[in-house]
Scaffold this motif. Structure first.
Motif, PDB file in Angstrom:
ATOM      1  N   ALA A   8       0.779  -1.448   0.083  1.00 26.04           N
ATOM      2  CA  ALA A   8      -0.243  -0.115  -0.112  1.00 26.04           C
ATOM      3  C   ALA A   8       1.293   1.560  -0.079  1.00 26.04           C
ATOM      4  CB  ALA A   8      -0.738  -0.062   1.479  1.00 26.04           C
ATOM      5  N   ARG A   9       1.631   1.450   0.295  1.00 27.82           N
ATOM      6  CA  ARG A   9       3.036   2.019   0.408  1.00 27.82           C
ATOM      7  C   ARG A   9       3.690   2.217  -0.610  1.00 27.82           C
ATOM      8  NH1 ARG A   9      -0.194   3.457   2.862  1.00 27.82           N
ATOM      9  NH2 ARG A   9      -0.897   4.099   5.229  1.00 27.82           N
ATOM     10  N   ALA A  10       4.506   2.858  -1.808  1.00 23.74           N
ATOM     11  CA  ALA A  10       5.401   3.521  -2.874  1.00 23.74           C
ATOM     12  C   ALA A  10       6.798   2.399  -2.148  1.00 23.74           C
ATOM     13  CB  ALA A  10       5.790   4.444  -2.753  1.00 23.74           C
ATOM     14  N   ASP A  11       7.880   2.084  -2.176  1.00 28.36           N
ATOM     15  CA  ASP A  11       8.553   1.245  -1.552  1.00 28.36           C
ATOM     16  C   ASP A  11       8.412   0.813  -0.368  1.00 28.36           C
ATOM     17  OD1 ASP A  11      10.815   0.435  -1.696  1.00 28.36           O
ATOM     18  OD2 ASP A  11      12.417   2.971  -1.797  1.00 28.36           O
ATOM     19  N   GLY A  12       7.652  -0.313  -0.426  1.00 30.28           N
ATOM     20  CA  GLY A  12       6.885  -0.244   1.288  1.00 30.28           C
ATOM     21  C   GLY A  12       8.008  -1.285   1.552  1.00 30.28           C
ATOM     22  N   SER A  13       8.636  -2.277   1.211  1.00 30.76           N
ATOM     23  CA  SER A  13       9.649  -2.813   2.320  1.00 30.76           C
ATOM     24  C   SER A  13      10.899  -1.456   2.514  1.00 30.76           C
ATOM     25  CB  SER A  13      10.322  -3.346   1.890  1.00 30.76           C
ATOM     26  OG  SER A  13       9.712  -4.656   1.140  1.00 30.76           O
ATOM     27  N   ASN A  14      10.872  -0.746   2.247  1.00 31.41           N
ATOM     28  CA  ASN A  14      12.628   0.011   2.436  1.00 31.41           C
ATOM     29  C   ASN A  14      11.406   1.165   3.408  1.00 31.41           C
ATOM     30  OD1 ASN A  14      14.023  -0.980   1.474  1.00 31.41           O
ATOM     31  ND2 ASN A  14      14.188  -0.372  -0.721  1.00 31.41           N
ATOM     32  N   TYR A  15      10.526   1.478   2.482  1.00 37.70           N
ATOM     33  CA  TYR A  15       9.638   2.303   3.804  1.00 37.70           C
ATOM     34  C   TYR A  15       9.047   2.147   5.097  1.00 37.70           C
ATOM     35  CZ  TYR A  15       5.096   5.014   5.365  1.00 37.70           C
ATOM     36  OH  TYR A  15       3.940   6.239   6.390  1.00 37.70           O
ATOM     37  N   LEU A  16       8.661   0.866   5.405  1.00 35.10           N
ATOM     38  CA  LEU A  16       8.838   0.725   6.543  1.00 35.10           C
ATOM     39  C   LEU A  16       9.522   0.774   7.505  1.00 35.10           C
ATOM     40  CD1 LEU A  16       6.240  -2.531   5.565  1.00 35.10           C
ATOM     41  CD2 LEU A  16       5.500  -0.654   6.579  1.00 35.10           C
ATOM     42  N   TYR A  17      10.992  -0.020   6.391  1.00 33.71           N
ATOM     43  CA  TYR A  17      12.183   0.263   7.150  1.00 33.71           C
ATOM     44  C   TYR A  17      12.132   1.151   7.926  1.00 33.71           C
ATOM     45  CZ  TYR A  17      17.579  -0.063   8.787  1.00 33.71           C
ATOM     46  OH  TYR A  17      18.365   0.047   9.299  1.00 33.71           O
ATOM     47  N   SER A  18      11.919   2.484   7.058  1.00 35.27           N
ATOM     48  CA  SER A  18      12.268   3.780   7.342  1.00 35.27           C
ATOM     49  C   SER A  18      11.924   4.166   8.386  1.00 35.27           C
ATOM     50  CB  SER A  18      12.385   4.612   5.864  1.00 35.27           C
ATOM     51  OG  SER A  18      13.905   4.047   5.013  1.00 35.27           O
ATOM     52  N   LEU A  19      10.560   4.018   8.805  1.00 33.10           N
ATOM     53  CA  LEU A  19       9.228   4.514   9.436  1.00 33.10           C
ATOM     54  C   LEU A  19      10.193   4.211  10.348  1.00 33.10           C
ATOM     55  CD1 LEU A  19       7.148   5.933   9.392  1.00 33.10           C
ATOM     56  CD2 LEU A  19       5.650   4.225   9.289  1.00 33.10           C
ATOM     57  N   LEU A  20       9.813   2.923  11.268  1.00 29.39           N
ATOM     58  CA  LEU A  20      10.433   2.351  11.815  1.00 29.39           C
ATOM     59  C   LEU A  20      11.772   2.609  12.635  1.00 29.39           C
ATOM     60  CD1 LEU A  20       9.184  -1.248  11.250  1.00 29.39           C
ATOM     61  CD2 LEU A  20       7.752   0.418  12.749  1.00 29.39           C
ATOM     62  N   THR A  21      12.523   3.159  11.604  1.00 32.15           N
ATOM     63  CA  THR A  21      13.987   4.058  12.431  1.00 32.15           C
ATOM     64  C   THR A  21      14.378   5.617  12.484  1.00 32.15           C
ATOM     65  OG1 THR A  21      15.165   3.535  10.277  1.00 32.15           O
ATOM     66  CG2 THR A  21      14.817   1.263  12.279  1.00 32.15           C
ATOM     67  N   GLY A  22      13.084   5.587  11.465  1.00 33.30           N
ATOM     68  CA  GLY A  22      12.988   7.477  11.471  1.00 33.30           C
ATOM     69  C   GLY A  22      13.242   8.201  12.398  1.00 33.30           C
ATOM     70  N   TYR A  23      12.596   8.311  13.596  1.00 32.94           N
ATOM     71  CA  TYR A  23      11.667   8.825  14.526  1.00 32.94           C
ATOM     72  C   TYR A  23      13.295   9.612  14.989  1.00 32.94           C
ATOM     73  CZ  TYR A  23       7.121   6.240  14.814  1.00 32.94           C
ATOM     74  OH  TYR A  23       6.299   5.772  15.132  1.00 32.94           O
ATOM     75  N   GLN A  24      12.866  10.939  15.095  1.00 26.95           N
ATOM     76  CA  GLN A  24      14.130  12.140  15.769  1.00 26.95           C
ATOM     77  C   GLN A  24      12.967  13.283  16.259  1.00 26.95           C
ATOM     78  OE1 GLN A  24      15.226  13.562  11.671  1.00 26.95           O
ATOM     79  NE2 GLN A  24      15.311  11.361  11.547  1.00 26.95           N
ATOM     80  N   ALA A  25      14.199  14.039  16.695  1.00 24.82           N
ATOM     81  CA  ALA A  25      13.988  15.052  17.269  1.00 24.82           C
ATOM     82  C   ALA A  25      13.377  16.118  16.205  1.00 24.82           C
ATOM     83  CB  ALA A  25      14.347  15.448  18.135  1.00 24.82           C
ATOM     84  N   GLN A  26      12.608  17.143  15.912  1.00 24.15           N
ATOM     85  CA  GLN A  26      12.593  17.883  14.615  1.00 24.15           C
ATOM     86  C   GLN A  26      13.643  19.371  14.244  1.00 24.15           C
ATOM     87  OE1 GLN A  26       8.396  19.694  15.840  1.00 24.15           O
ATOM     88  NE2 GLN A  26       8.142  20.203  13.570  1.00 24.15           N
ATOM     89  N   PRO A  27      14.204  19.310  12.954  1.00 26.26           N
ATOM     90  CA  PRO A  27      15.299  19.605  13.082  1.00 26.26           C
ATOM     91  C   PRO A  27      14.741  21.238  13.201  1.00 26.26           C
ATOM     92  CG  PRO A  27      15.016  18.023  11.020  1.00 26.26           C
ATOM     93  CD  PRO A  27      13.797  18.005  11.851  1.00 26.26           C
ATOM     94  N   ALA A  28      16.419  22.341  14.125  1.00 25.43           N
ATOM     95  CA  ALA A  28      16.229  23.132  13.931  1.00 25.43           C
ATOM     96  C   ALA A  28      15.585  24.131  12.991  1.00 25.43           C
ATOM     97  CB  ALA A  28      18.001  23.418  14.755  1.00 25.43           C
ATOM     98  N   GLU A  29      16.100  23.695  11.500  1.00 25.41           N
ATOM     99  CA  GLU A  29      16.099  24.151  10.801  1.00 25.41           C
ATOM    100  C   GLU A  29      14.805  24.463   9.834  1.00 25.41           C
ATOM    101  OE1 GLU A  29      17.749  23.675   5.415  1.00 25.41           O
ATOM    102  OE2 GLU A  29      17.904  22.896   7.091  1.00 25.41           O
ATOM    103  N   LEU A  30      14.158  23.241  10.740  1.00 21.81           N
ATOM    104  CA  LEU A  30      12.739  23.337  10.182  1.00 21.81           C
ATOM    105  C   LEU A  30      11.428  24.664  10.918  1.00 21.81           C
ATOM    106  CD1 LEU A  30      10.283  19.927   9.619  1.00 21.81           C
ATOM    107  CD2 LEU A  30       9.520  21.839  11.112  1.00 21.81           C
TER     108      LEU A  30
END
Length: 279
Positions: free
Chosen positions: A159-181
């Motif tokens: 259901a998601r583009a590039d699903g396998s990599n998306y799931l991996y990235s999502l699960l390991t991608g939590y972080q604080a919001q960048p100061a630049e943002l």
């Protein structure tokens, strides 16, 4: 006169169209649209180091990885997410024995009816049952998750583009919001109750980081790290979404071989039939 009038009307229509296009283009050049926070800070999915074993035309599932992913799902993800399209007995494809599947199924409570009163009840799962939702209904799911209903994961990898990599990235991608943002888009600060993740399409989602180091203990000695958990459960969810991937690749390869052989046979037949015909 009618033709002349029609020609004039047509020319006027084309002129008005070109004028509108020019006005739009000139305004875009003078004041180009500003990038949104999602467009500027959204990150593209990337898989684990070394990729997945099932990638490519000849890739196959690693059953040991799928079993580890099943363990992560059972011990972590199943607390919020269902797999309503997957039956417990489907796990035979992962290498589980009949006894192991019965044990896994028994560890889940599935909706049922009390045979004496007819009232809703639950019972231990059986191999023929599907992975149940941990909630009685969507209202209960929303109430337990800050009004966000956890989606079913059966087909999430498709259901998601590039699903396998998306799931991996999502699960390991939590972080604080960048100061630049926050400096460029102060109004885009992550709202209370949500969590910043650049791989999610809106950058903020209700699900907190579900994985952490040491959370699940693997029996095969694989390191108990967040990255390993994410890779394993992403592989498992790829299998739930496409359990026949290996058979599809095998059939496709066999079809290509057949077509190549058929082309040679057809060419040979053509040469045989028309061998006495001169140009």
């Amino acid at each position: 006169m009618v033709r002349i009038g029609g020609f004039i009307v047509g020319v006027g229509f084309v002129f008005a169209l070109l004028l509108g296009i020019w006005d739009t283009v000139s305004n875009w050049i003078k004041e180009p649209p500003k990038a949104t926070v999602e467009e500027e800070f959204h990150a593209y999915a990337k898989g684990p180091e070394g990729g997945f074993s099932f990638e490519g035309a000849f890739g196959t599932y690693d059953k040991r990885q799928l079993q580890r992913g099943m363990q992560v799902y059972k011990e972590v993800c199943a607390a919020c997410h269902s797999l309503r399209l997957v039956s417990f007995r489907d796990l035979t494809a992962l290498g589980y024995s009949e006894g192991q599947i019965k044990t896994i199924a028994k560890g889940f409570q599935v909706p049922s009816l009390n045979p004496e009163t007819g009232e809703p009840a639950t019972r231990d799962g059986m191999p023929a049952d599907r992975f149940p939702s941990p909630y009685a209904n969507e209202i209960a799911a929303a109430a337990a998750n800050n009004n966000a209903i956890p989606p079913d994961l059966s087909l999430m990898a498709k259901a998601r583009a590039d699903g396998s990599n998306y799931l991996y990235s999502l699960l390991t991608g939590y972080q604080a919001q960048p100061a630049e943002l926050l400096k460029k888009f102060p109004e885009a600060k992550t709202p209370e109750g949500l969590h910043y993740n650049p791989y999610f399409h809106t950058l903020n989602l209700a699900m907190a980081a579900p994985l952490k180091d040491g959370q699940v203990t693997y029996s095969d000695g694989t390191a108990a790290t967040t990255k390993n958990y994410a890779a394993d459960v992403a592989a498992f969810l790829t299998w739930t979404a496409e359990p026949k991937m290996e058979a599809r690749k095998t059939a496709g390869f066999a079809t290509l071989i057949f077509l190549v052989i058929f082309c040679f046979l057809a060419y040979g037949a053509k040469k045989q039939i028309w061998r006495n015909v001169k140009d």
